[in-house]
Every structure is written in C-alpha cells, then in structure tokens.
Motif scaffolding. Structure first.
Motif, PDB file in Angstrom:
ATOM      1  N   TYR A 183       0.831  -1.204   0.000  1.00 56.35           N
ATOM      2  CA  TYR A 183       0.000   0.000   0.000  1.00 56.35           C
ATOM      3  C   TYR A 183       0.869   1.260   0.000  1.00 56.35           C
ATOM      4  N   ARG A 184       1.975   1.215   0.762  1.00 55.36           N
ATOM      5  CA  ARG A 184       2.851   2.382   0.832  1.00 55.36           C
ATOM      6  C   ARG A 184       3.433   2.710  -0.544  1.00 55.36           C
ATOM      7  N   VAL A 185       3.878   1.669  -1.257  1.00 54.72           N
ATOM      8  CA  VAL A 185       4.458   1.879  -2.585  1.00 54.72           C
ATOM      9  C   VAL A 185       3.376   2.302  -3.583  1.00 54.72           C
ATOM     10  N   SER A 186       2.197   1.667  -3.513  1.00 52.02           N
ATOM     11  CA  SER A 186       1.098   2.033  -4.419  1.00 52.02           C
ATOM     12  C   SER A 186       0.698   3.487  -4.225  1.00 52.02           C
ATOM     13  N   GLU A 187       0.661   3.899  -2.972  1.00 54.73           N
ATOM     14  CA  GLU A 187       0.292   5.277  -2.649  1.00 54.73           C
ATOM     15  C   GLU A 187       1.320   6.249  -3.225  1.00 54.73           C
ATOM     16  N   MET A 188       2.604   5.889  -3.119  1.00 59.08           N
ATOM     17  CA  MET A 188       3.656   6.745  -3.664  1.00 59.08           C
ATOM     18  C   MET A 188       3.547   6.869  -5.184  1.00 59.08           C
ATOM     19  N   LEU A 189       3.373   5.724  -5.858  1.00 62.84           N
ATOM     20  CA  LEU A 189       3.298   5.750  -7.321  1.00 62.84           C
ATOM     21  C   LEU A 189       2.064   6.502  -7.798  1.00 62.84           C
ATOM     22  N   ALA A 190       0.941   6.283  -7.121  1.00 62.62           N
ATOM     23  CA  ALA A 190      -0.281   7.002  -7.499  1.00 62.62           C
ATOM     24  C   ALA A 190      -0.110   8.502  -7.277  1.00 62.62           C
ATOM     25  N   GLY A 191       0.643   8.851  -6.230  1.00 58.46           N
ATOM     26  CA  GLY A 191       0.851  10.272  -5.919  1.00 58.46           C
ATOM     27  C   GLY A 191       1.675  10.999  -6.953  1.00 58.46           C
ATOM     28  N   ILE A 192       2.509  10.281  -7.724  1.00 57.17           N
ATOM     29  CA  ILE A 192       3.313  10.937  -8.768  1.00 57.17           C
ATOM     30  C   ILE A 192       2.735  10.678 -10.162  1.00 57.17           C
ATOM     31  N   PRO A 241       9.856  14.034 -24.728  1.00 57.98           N
ATOM     32  CA  PRO A 241       9.525  12.627 -24.437  1.00 57.98           C
ATOM     33  C   PRO A 241      10.149  12.180 -23.119  1.00 57.98           C
ATOM     34  N   VAL A 242       9.567  11.137 -22.521  1.00 58.93           N
ATOM     35  CA  VAL A 242      10.117  10.590 -21.283  1.00 58.93           C
ATOM     36  C   VAL A 242      11.501  10.007 -21.566  1.00 58.93           C
ATOM     37  N   ALA A 243      12.297   9.936 -20.526  1.00 61.96           N
ATOM     38  CA  ALA A 243      13.662   9.418 -20.654  1.00 61.96           C
ATOM     39  C   ALA A 243      13.905   8.344 -19.602  1.00 61.96           C
ATOM     40  N   PHE A 244      14.989   7.623 -19.774  1.00 58.60           N
ATOM     41  CA  PHE A 244      15.358   6.567 -18.843  1.00 58.60           C
ATOM     42  C   PHE A 244      15.477   7.113 -17.418  1.00 58.60           C
ATOM     43  N   THR A 245      16.045   8.308 -17.294  1.00 59.79           N
ATOM     44  CA  THR A 245      16.253   8.880 -15.958  1.00 59.79           C
ATOM     45  C   THR A 245      14.940   9.134 -15.238  1.00 59.79           C
ATOM     46  N   ASP A 246      13.860   9.416 -15.985  1.00 57.18           N
ATOM     47  CA  ASP A 246      12.544   9.627 -15.346  1.00 57.18           C
ATOM     48  C   ASP A 246      12.114   8.369 -14.605  1.00 57.18           C
ATOM     49  N   LEU A 247      12.277   7.226 -15.248  1.00 53.93           N
ATOM     50  CA  LEU A 247      11.869   5.969 -14.612  1.00 53.93           C
ATOM     51  C   LEU A 247      12.837   5.578 -13.506  1.00 53.93           C
ATOM     52  N   TYR A 248      14.128   5.797 -13.713  1.00 54.61           N
ATOM     53  CA  TYR A 248      15.101   5.437 -12.688  1.00 54.61           C
ATOM     54  C   TYR A 248      14.863   6.249 -11.406  1.00 54.61           C
ATOM     55  N   ALA A 249      14.476   7.508 -11.567  1.00 53.81           N
ATOM     56  CA  ALA A 249      14.191   8.341 -10.395  1.00 53.81           C
ATOM     57  C   ALA A 249      13.013   7.781  -9.604  1.00 53.81           C
ATOM     58  N   VAL A 250      12.030   7.237 -10.317  1.00 51.66           N
ATOM     59  CA  VAL A 250      10.883   6.622  -9.649  1.00 51.66           C
ATOM     60  C   VAL A 250      11.323   5.409  -8.840  1.00 51.66           C
ATOM     61  N   VAL A 251      12.173   4.568  -9.430  1.00 49.02           N
ATOM     62  CA  VAL A 251      12.653   3.373  -8.737  1.00 49.02           C
ATOM     63  C   VAL A 251      13.488   3.765  -7.520  1.00 49.02           C
ATOM     64  N   GLU A 252      14.319   4.780  -7.664  1.00 44.80           N
ATOM     65  CA  GLU A 252      15.106   5.259  -6.515  1.00 44.80           C
ATOM     66  C   GLU A 252      14.192   5.709  -5.384  1.00 44.80           C
ATOM     67  N   GLY A 253      13.136   6.458  -5.724  1.00 46.47           N
ATOM     68  CA  GLY A 253      12.183   6.913  -4.711  1.00 46.47           C
ATOM     69  C   GLY A 253      11.465   5.765  -4.053  1.00 46.47           C
ATOM     70  N   LEU A 254      11.161   4.742  -4.843  1.00 50.51           N
ATOM     71  CA  LEU A 254      10.480   3.555  -4.313  1.00 50.51           C
ATOM     72  C   LEU A 254      11.360   2.845  -3.289  1.00 50.51           C
ATOM     73  N   LEU A 255      12.633   2.701  -3.604  1.00 53.31           N
ATOM     74  CA  LEU A 255      13.553   2.039  -2.677  1.00 53.31           C
ATOM     75  C   LEU A 255      13.729   2.858  -1.404  1.00 53.31           C
ATOM     76  N   THR A 256      13.751   4.176  -1.552  1.00 52.16           N
ATOM     77  CA  THR A 256      13.830   5.042  -0.376  1.00 52.16           C
ATOM     78  C   THR A 256      12.599   4.851   0.504  1.00 52.16           C
ATOM     79  N   LYS A 257      11.441   4.686  -0.130  1.00 49.82           N
ATOM     80  CA  LYS A 257      10.188   4.470   0.601  1.00 49.82           C
ATOM     81  C   LYS A 257      10.255   3.197   1.431  1.00 49.82           C
ATOM     82  N   LEU A 258      11.015   2.219   0.950  1.00 53.48           N
ATOM     83  CA  LEU A 258      11.171   0.953   1.663  1.00 53.48           C
ATOM     84  C   LEU A 258      12.383   0.975   2.587  1.00 53.48           C
ATOM     85  N   ASN A 259      12.972   2.161   2.761  1.00 56.06           N
ATOM     86  CA  ASN A 259      14.138   2.350   3.633  1.00 56.06           C
ATOM     87  C   ASN A 259      15.328   1.496   3.203  1.00 56.06           C
ATOM     88  N   LEU A 260      15.516   1.387   1.882  1.00 55.97           N
ATOM     89  CA  LEU A 260      16.631   0.629   1.324  1.00 55.97           C
ATOM     90  C   LEU A 260      17.672   1.580   0.739  1.00 55.97           C
TER      91      LEU A 260
END
Length: 803
Positions: free
Chosen positions: A506-515, A620-639
C-alpha cells in the motif's frame, strides 16, 4: 450473527434503547456491526388508513374506471379506482398522498397527487398485493372493521417490527452464538437476572417407537441424546415462528425444521430431525464409514466420504454427516409422520475436518467447530420436543436416550488477586470481582486473602487460564472505567517490529499514485507465442493450462512485460499515448521439481513527460525519469541505492540490473522494438520489473533519522572527461567512499558527447554538496576533500579534470 432485540427482552427485561444495548454489548466484547429493523410487512403499512367509500360513479372518460369519494376521517378526497369490486359503503385501505407502497412483487412506489383521464385523484384504494399482504389482485381489499375512518390500517393486521443486531462474533466466543449466549453477557452488563423457561412440563406420552442408539467413538461424540415423536403433521409454521426466523435471516421451511432452527439460534444447540420410518433396523449408530463411500446430502450433492468424518448411520447406511449436514434420504418431508430428534455434542476437530473436506458451512457446523455446551443437549431436546408437539400435534413416543459415559468437568482455574489488579491496572475490589464473576456464572471457591479458584462451566471454551478470567472481569467492568496514566511502561518490547507485506504494498502504491502512475490489474494467463519469440523467456518453463479457453490464454505468464504491453497497446490505439502504469502481479515457471511462483512489481513509462502546454516545450520521457521513480520507491522501503550492472540483451535495448546486498532486485531499461512489436506497441517504452518478494524481505520497517544540521551546506563543481563506458553509478560509489560523512549528495547538471571531445569520451558537469553537522566547514577542509575526490577520479576512472 443476527440477534432479535425482542427475543433478548424475553430473557432479560430491559428499558434501554436498541442503540444503548448495542453500545453496551460492543463495550463488553460482542461487537455490534449494525442495527436493522425487520418488518413482517415491508413498510409496516405506514401512511395507509381506513377509508369509507361515500360515492362511486363511472368515470366520464374511461369505461373501466370509477370516480369515488372516500372519507379519511379528517377529510373526504376524490380517488380514481380501477377495481371492479369497489362500491359505496365499503371500508377500504387507502394509501394517502405521500405514502410509499411496497407491493408483493415489483419495486416500491410513492403515491402522488394525480390527474387520471382528466379527473383528480388524491390517493389509492389498495388491493392485497399492493399492500404486500399477499398475492390477491382480483379487486380491492374490503375491510371488515369498526375502526373509525382515518385509523391506521396496520392495527388490523399482526405486523411485527423487530430491531435486529448484527454481531461480528469473534472465533473465541462460541458461547455467544445464540440469543441465550448474548443474554448471558447482557445479564452481567446490566446486573439483572436471566429468565430461562423451564422444561418441567416435559412428559413422555408413550413408548411405541423406541430407536436404539450406539456410539462407537465417545471421544469425538462425548454426548448423544435423542427421542422419537409420532403422529407428526408436517405443515407451515405459525406466523410468530416465521417472523422470528425471517428477522434473523432464515427462510421458514416447515414446522419441524423451523423448530430445530429456532432452538439452534435460541439456545445455541444444533439439532437434527430424521424421518424415523427411514431408519433401517430401528437403530442409530454413531461411527465412521469406509473412505470412498458415496453419500448424498440434503443439498442434493453426492459426496465421497474421506473415512475421517463422523457419521450418523442406521443399520445399513449413512444418514447424516455428524454436526454438519443431513442426508437427502432421511430428511423430513411433507410425508413424514414419525421423527427421531437428535441433540448431541460433537468434538470440535472432527466436525471442522469433515466440514472443510466437503466444503460445507452450516449453522450447526459453525457452532460445533467452535465448541458447544455439553450440558445443553438434553435441555434443548426437551424444549424442541415440546415445541414440535405444540406445532404439529405430535406425541412423544420414547423416553430420552442420553449416552454420556464421561461427563465433561468444569474448568478449575486458580486466580490471584494481585495478578488481577496488575493486569487490569486498577484495584477494583474483591467484592466487585466476585460479583462480576458470579454474574457470568463463574463460581468463586476456596477463597483466601491472596486469591481463589474459579469454576467455569465447559460451555466457556475460551476461558481456561487465569488471564482469561481477568479478561472476563475487565470486559464487564468496562475498559473505559480504567483511568489513563501520564506515563506507561510495558513488560515486553518487541525488538523487531513485524513487517506487514500488505502495508508495504500500500505504501508503494500510494507513492506511485501520488506521482501520477495508474495501477492496472492484468490476467495471469498469456500467449505461449511470447515465450517462443522473446529470447529472455524460456518456452520449456511455460506452465500450460490443461483446459485453456483459447491460445491467447494458454499459459501462465513468466513475466509482467507482455500483459502490461497489451494494456499500453489498448490505450495507445485509443489516442492515449502518454502513459504511466504499474502493477503488482504473480509470475510462474516450471521448476526442476514442481512449479515456481513469484510476485513482481512492473512499472511502465511511455510517451511524453508532460502534456502539451504553452509554457514549456513537450519532451519525451527518458530513462532517468523511470530510474528516479525506482530510486524513490527504494527510499520508501528504507533501502539503500542499488549497485547496477549494464544489460544489453533482451528484453532491453539498454538496461540495468539492480543489486542490493549482492542480490538482484530487478531490472530497468528501454524495451527493444522487437519486444514491443510482439504486443503491437510502436513507440518507445521504458520498463522496470522488480522482485517484490525479495524487496519485502529486504525492506526495513524504520528508516534512519538524524537532526537537521544547523550549519551551512557548501557546493563545489567539477567537470570530468571520462570514457563512455564509465557510468555515473561508478563515479557516485567512488565519491561516496572518499567523501565520507561530509559528502551529502552528488548531482550531474550537464553531460556532453560530441566532436569537441575525443572519440569514446564524454563529459560530466557535476556538483558536490558538503556539510558538517558539528561545525561550519573551513576552506581548508573543503579543498582537502575536493582534492581527494579529484585524485580518486583521475586514478580509478581515468578522468581528465577541467580546472
């Protein structure tokens, strides 16, 4: 579980409102989840009054309609009526303007002021079915009453309105799975006496039909009681019994079955009625039958017995799965004239296993699985026999058979006053403690200054320890009566808070939905052709569906990539090209032995980074846009941020393998055109697939926190010319190792590749942010740190530093 307030009042007379009783029971541990009102006639005929037809004339504009005037007591109103039997002088039920009618069939409707064929009509003279009283519609209902005009019609009919409590019964409170059980709690909460009707008038009429009983397993059937009733006339139940059953959500069947259901929900003791004439040999045997034996239950299904379930049998065959469901052949029907009535106590485990094996859930199995009162079967049997006798004109044709070789003893529980006061957190007095326990039918014996021995009846299967006794005292005394303290302490503090996988998701879903990402749910079934054409999948690992509906749904997916691409294609084909999507889903594969199932998180990014706008240029979207999302997701999981390895193979044109603690947690990159083409996607798609099961294990419940520094941050910039093979991640790891605690973050604010540099080279313009949490940084410390960084980049990355 539904409980009738009216029936509770028979046990415990009280004046409190339904809402007050609900609050009281909830505070005592029986949570009332809702309150409904049962009406024996929907709407209770509110707004329907007695009217007298004063005149009845033909309608001037319609042959089949009549113009009437009707006296409603306080007014005389015109009503257009189409019934053929309406006549002057009749007393009739009239729905006034604004009343709601609930017909026997069809939707309810509101009576409105109307003009019918040019004539005003202020109400409706009703037929039986229009009032919901029956199916009659040949004409209006003519009343035989001396009630004054304008009186509520409901006075003429036995209309019941009953408040019903919906109780969310917890598994441990088997004792409260009846009106008597709830009344016992109410007795203690209100400190009143319980009124329980006796069975002193029970008597055996004759001994003409005696059924012999043999119990082969006294462990799983510690008590079995029964008797026979003859001259039974099976018929519909009286209205009071039907109303009782309907109020608690049951459909009446006949007077015999309804009587057993009444006792079940009233006393908590399941019973079963057999057609005694179908009991072969005049014998009942409680035993097990061989595995594989076929048995047809009351629901018409043929079942194959496991051999573990306890069966009620006659001399030849099975009659009933004990405590669960009866057999079709031995059930009570309209032709039944003699019944054998069973009232027993079956073991919790044997009923639970049998019910689970056959996938059966009944009101009887619900109670037996949780534990019933071994002292109730004979009392309930007498109550049921007397009720059936009253309802059907039967006679009791046998004495009671009661097989109870080893009576179940009461629980004896030593209790300490000191422990009571310690766990409750307040001294409530020894006399109050004893008064509460006695109100719960728990005897206090062998009392000393230090404590006592509690004697608990076996129907309280949840009260077997000292802590259970203290819980009983506290829930009746009232949690709200325990004052809050300013300071709290705990006897136990968990070292590692348990991780909740659902909360993490839920925490990750909430983060992704928020962006701005939208969640999708796709089918786990996919095409086998994907694995055949995509090099990163193995066709031999496909899990095939034996009864597949089509080739498109022939295998379980090995990856979330193609089901997600199909969603992208569907949206792109409908001119929705800018998409941000994610999905939590399972993937499957054949293993060396058996099958493997994993849970993955997929993230898709395609189209433009933002919508077209006059304020800025669309890009257009770039690779860095998606990588930033993954970085934020890992931070959300305290990794921590992952290490990366470059991928240049299917399914990516280019991508990265992400590694934490030497474990791969997933991949991210630009999907190759060949992979996208398999799902008819013709635009660039960035895709990340993360191993959610592994992330769950690695995720930390708590992150690291530190005080915000009071001292300023310093920025220094460097321009590095490096080989194109050197990644930013490598530069970051070098800098983090050398910069230590002073280096807070790194950023690349420009990158250049072109003819102004040697072939195979690129330039990074980077900023380094330094800060000391203890003091202001001096130029000397800053210059020393930057020198270390530059030396490291020159030595380990072959960088040329532009100074």
């Amino acid at each position: 579980m539904k409980i009738s307030i009216n029936r509770l009042k028979d046990y415990i007379p009280f004046n409190q409102s339904t809402e007050e009783i609900a609050d009281l029971l909830t505070a005592g541990g029986l949570e009332v989840e809702g309150i409904t009102t049962y009406e024996s006639v929907k709407g209770s005929l509110k707004g329907i009054v007695v009217g007298e037809v004063m005149s009845c004339e033909p309608h001037p504009n319609a042959d089949k309609l009549r113009l009437t005037t009707v006296d409603l007591g306080d007014e005389v109103v015109p009503i257009v009526c189409g019934a053929p039997n309406v006549a002057k002088g009749q007393k009739v039920p009239v729905a006034k303007v604004g009343a709601t009618l609930y017909p026997s069939s069809g939707e309810p409707f509101v009576i409105k002021k109307a003009k019918i064929r040019g004539e005003v009509s202020l109400g409706m003279i009703c037929a039986e079915d229009e009032l919901g009283l029956g199916e009659g519609h040949e004409g209006i209902l003519v009343l035989d009453t001396a009630l004054p005009n304008g009186s509520p019609v409901g006075q003429l009919f036995d209309i019941k309105e009953v408040d019903v409590l919906e109780i969310g019964l917890t598994p441990n409170r088997a004792d409260a799975a009846s009106h008597l059980g709830v009344a016992r709690d109410l007795k203690a909460l209100l400190n009143k006496e319980l009124v329980l009707k006796g069975v002193e008038s029970f008597a055996v009429d004759n001994e003409d039909k005696i059924i012999q009983v043999n119990v082969a397993d006294n462990k799983d059937c510690p008590r079995y009681a029964g008797l026979t009733l003859s001259n039974v006339k099976v018929a519909p139940s009286p209205k009071w019994l039907q109303d009782y059953l309907k109020a608690i959500g049951l459909e009446p069947i006949n007077n015999v079955v309804d009587a057993t259901n009444y006792i079940l929900h009233d006393l908590g003791q399941p019973l079963h009625a057999f057609d005694a004439d179908k009991i072969q040999g005049g014998e009942i045997h409680v035993k097990r039958m061989p595995a594989g034996t076929k048995f047809v239950t009351l629901d018409g299904k043929e079942r194959s017995l496991s051999g573990e379930e306890l069966m009620i049998c006659d001399k030849q065959e099975g009659l009933c799965i004990a405590g669960t469901l009866g057999g079709q052949e031995s059930g009570v029907s309209s032709q039944t004239s003699t019944i054998f009535l069973e009232s027993a106590c079956f073991g919790m485990d044997v009923v639970r296993r049998g019910a689970q094996f056959h996938g059966i859930k009944t009101d009887a199995s619900f109670r037996f699985e949780r534990g019933t009162d071994p002292n109730m079967p004979v009392f309930a049997l007498k109550m049921a026999a007397m009720l059936i006798k009253d309802l059907s004109g039967a006679v009791i044709s046998s004495p009671i058979t009661d097989i109870y070789p080893e009576p179940i003893a009461d629980f004896e529980i030593p209790v300490s006053y000191r422990h009571i006061n310690r766990l409750i957190g307040k001294e409530i007095g020894n006399e109050k403690i004893k008064q509460i326990l006695q109100s719960l039918e728990i005897k206090v014996t062998n009392e000393t200054e230090l404590g006592f021995v509690a004697i608990v009846k076996p129907y309280r299967v949840d009260v077997t320890r000292e802590a259970d006794i203290i819980e009983e005292i506290l829930r009746i005394y009232g949690f709200e009566a325990i004052p809050l303290k300013e300071n709290y302490q705990a006897d136990f503090l968990a070292e590692h808070p348990a991780k909740d996988a659902n909360k993490l998701q839920y925490r990750v879903s909430e983060m992704l939905a928020g962006i701005g990402y939208s969640e999708m749910v796709t089918n786990s079934l996919s095409k086998s052709s994907y694995a055949e054409k995509a090099a990163f999948l193995a066709p031999e690992k496909d899990v095939l569906i034996l009864n597949k509906l089509s080739e498109d749904l022939g295998v379980l997916r090995q990856s979330l990539v193609f089901t997600g691409l199909e969603v992208l294609a569907h949206n792109i084909n409908r001119r929705q090209k800018d998409l941000k999507l994610f999905e939590f889903g399972s993937v499957y594969a054949k293993a060396t032995e058996g099958y493997e199932e994993g849970k993955m998180l997929s993230i898709f990014l395609t189209g433009n980074a933002s919508h077209e706008n006059w304020m800025h240029t669309v890009k257009p979207v770039a690779f860095t846009d998606l990588y930033a999302v993954v970085e934020g997701l890992l931070t959300k999981l305290n990794l921590s941020q992952p290490e990366v390895n470059v991928i240049e193979s299917s399914p990516f044109s280019f991508g990265l393998n992400l590694i934490i603690n030497k474990q791969s947690i997933g991949t991210i990159g630009l999907l190759s055109p060949e992979i996208c083409k398999l799902a008819d996607v013709k635009q660039e798609v960035y895709f990340a697939e993360l191993d959610w099961n592994r992330l769950n294990k690695l995720a930390k419940s708590q992150g690291k926190f530190q005080e915000i520094s009071k001292f300023p941050e310093v920025r220094r910039d460097l321009s590095l010319v490096i080989d194109q093979e050197v990644t930013f991640d490598q530069i970051r790891q070098m800098a983090t190792k050398v910069g230590g605690k002073l280096l807070k973050r790194i950023n690349v604010f420009d990158m250049y590749k072109g003819d102004k540099l040697e072939e195979g080279k690129k330039a990074y313009a980077m900023s380094f942010y330094l800060q000391d949490n203890q003091q202001t940084l001096t130029d000397k410390v800053i210059d020393k740190t930057m020198s270390k960084l530059m030396h490291t980049f020159e030595k380990n990355a072959g960088a040329l530093i532009r100074k």
